[in-house]
Design a protein around this motif. Structure first.
Motif, mmCIF file in Angstrom:
data_model
loop_
_atom_site.group_PDB
_atom_site.id
_atom_site.type_symbol
_atom_site.label_atom_id
_atom_site.label_comp_id
_atom_site.label_asym_id
_atom_site.label_seq_id
_atom_site.Cartn_x
_atom_site.Cartn_y
_atom_site.Cartn_z
ATOM 1 N N PRO A 226 0.823 -1.213 0.000
ATOM 2 C CA PRO A 226 0.000 0.000 0.000
ATOM 3 C C PRO A 226 0.858 1.264 0.000
ATOM 4 O O PRO A 226 1.911 1.325 0.624
ATOM 5 N N ASP B 46 -3.013 4.931 0.464
ATOM 6 C CA ASP B 46 -3.757 3.708 0.772
ATOM 7 C C ASP B 46 -3.728 3.412 2.267
ATOM 8 O O ASP B 46 -4.719 2.950 2.835
ATOM 9 N N LYS B 47 -2.583 3.682 2.900
ATOM 10 C CA LYS B 47 -2.495 3.470 4.347
ATOM 11 C C LYS B 47 -3.459 4.392 5.089
ATOM 12 O O LYS B 47 -4.124 3.982 6.049
ATOM 13 N N ILE C 78 -7.561 -3.355 0.207
ATOM 14 C CA ILE C 78 -7.335 -1.976 -0.232
ATOM 15 C C ILE C 78 -8.515 -1.484 -1.058
ATOM 16 O O ILE C 78 -8.954 -0.333 -0.921
ATOM 17 N N ASP C 79 -9.067 -2.363 -1.887
ATOM 18 C CA ASP C 79 -10.208 -1.977 -2.717
ATOM 19 C C ASP C 79 -11.424 -1.650 -1.847
ATOM 20 O O ASP C 79 -12.132 -0.677 -2.102
ATOM 21 N N ARG D 105 -10.800 1.738 -0.269
ATOM 22 C CA ARG D 105 -10.999 2.811 -1.261
ATOM 23 C C ARG D 105 -12.480 3.025 -1.524
ATOM 24 O O ARG D 105 -12.934 4.167 -1.660
ATOM 25 N N TYR E 143 -5.280 -7.117 -2.282
ATOM 26 C CA TYR E 143 -5.909 -6.081 -3.113
ATOM 27 C C TYR E 143 -7.361 -5.863 -2.700
ATOM 28 O O TYR E 143 -7.861 -4.743 -2.756
#
Length: 152
Positions: A53, A57-58, A82-83, A86, A79
């Motif tokens: 990340p 992202d973090k 993270i997705d 987001r 992923y």
């Protein structure tokens, strides 16, 4: 009649090609055996490879509530994690924009009603501005006329 000719010329060869491939596939009865996967990939076959990340992202991972601090975030995160972070931040940003839009609408309604109480509207403002422009043009013409009459 023309449509039948077009159908025979374009659809016919395509149909034959599709039927031929289907028939050939049905005749193939050989079962393909795949080699077994090595031991280290069998346990992680369902996971996507890790994703390192970025700083943004973090921040998203922390703001979305997945982790409490930056130190808790591992070096590689899936992923999907993270997705999801987001997407949560995208939804929150949309909610913020909706709220700001509603506040802006209420403010414009309030300012419009206030201007209507003071009898201020766009027509009167536009007429005052044009009257000021006409007065400026007349003053400029008088200055130019006075300047042209002076002997040099």
């Amino acid at each position: 009649m023309i449509f039948n000719a077009i159908r025979r010329s374009f659809v016919g060869p395509w149909r034959r090609a599709v039927l031929n491939t289907v028939n050939r596939r049905q005749l193939c009865n050989k079962v393909h055996e795949e080699a077994p996967l090595p031991a280290h990939t069998q346990q992680h076959a369902f996971k996507l490879p890790g994703f390192r990340p970025s700083n943004m992202d973090k921040k998203f991972l922390i703001w979305s509530g997945r982790f409490k601090t930056v130190e808790e975030i591992p070096e590689f995160v899936s992923y999907e994690t993270i997705d999801k972070a987001r997407n949560k931040m995208r939804v929150r940003a949309c909610y913020v924009m909706i709220g700001v839009t509603l506040i802006g609408c209420v403010a414009m309604i309030f300012l419009g009603k206030e201007a209507a109480r003071h009898h201020v509207n766009l027509t009167s403002m536009n007429m005052e501005k044009k009257a000021q422009w006409r007065q400026d043009v007349q003053q400029d013409q008088l200055r130019l006329a006075a300047h042209a009459e002076k002997p040099q």
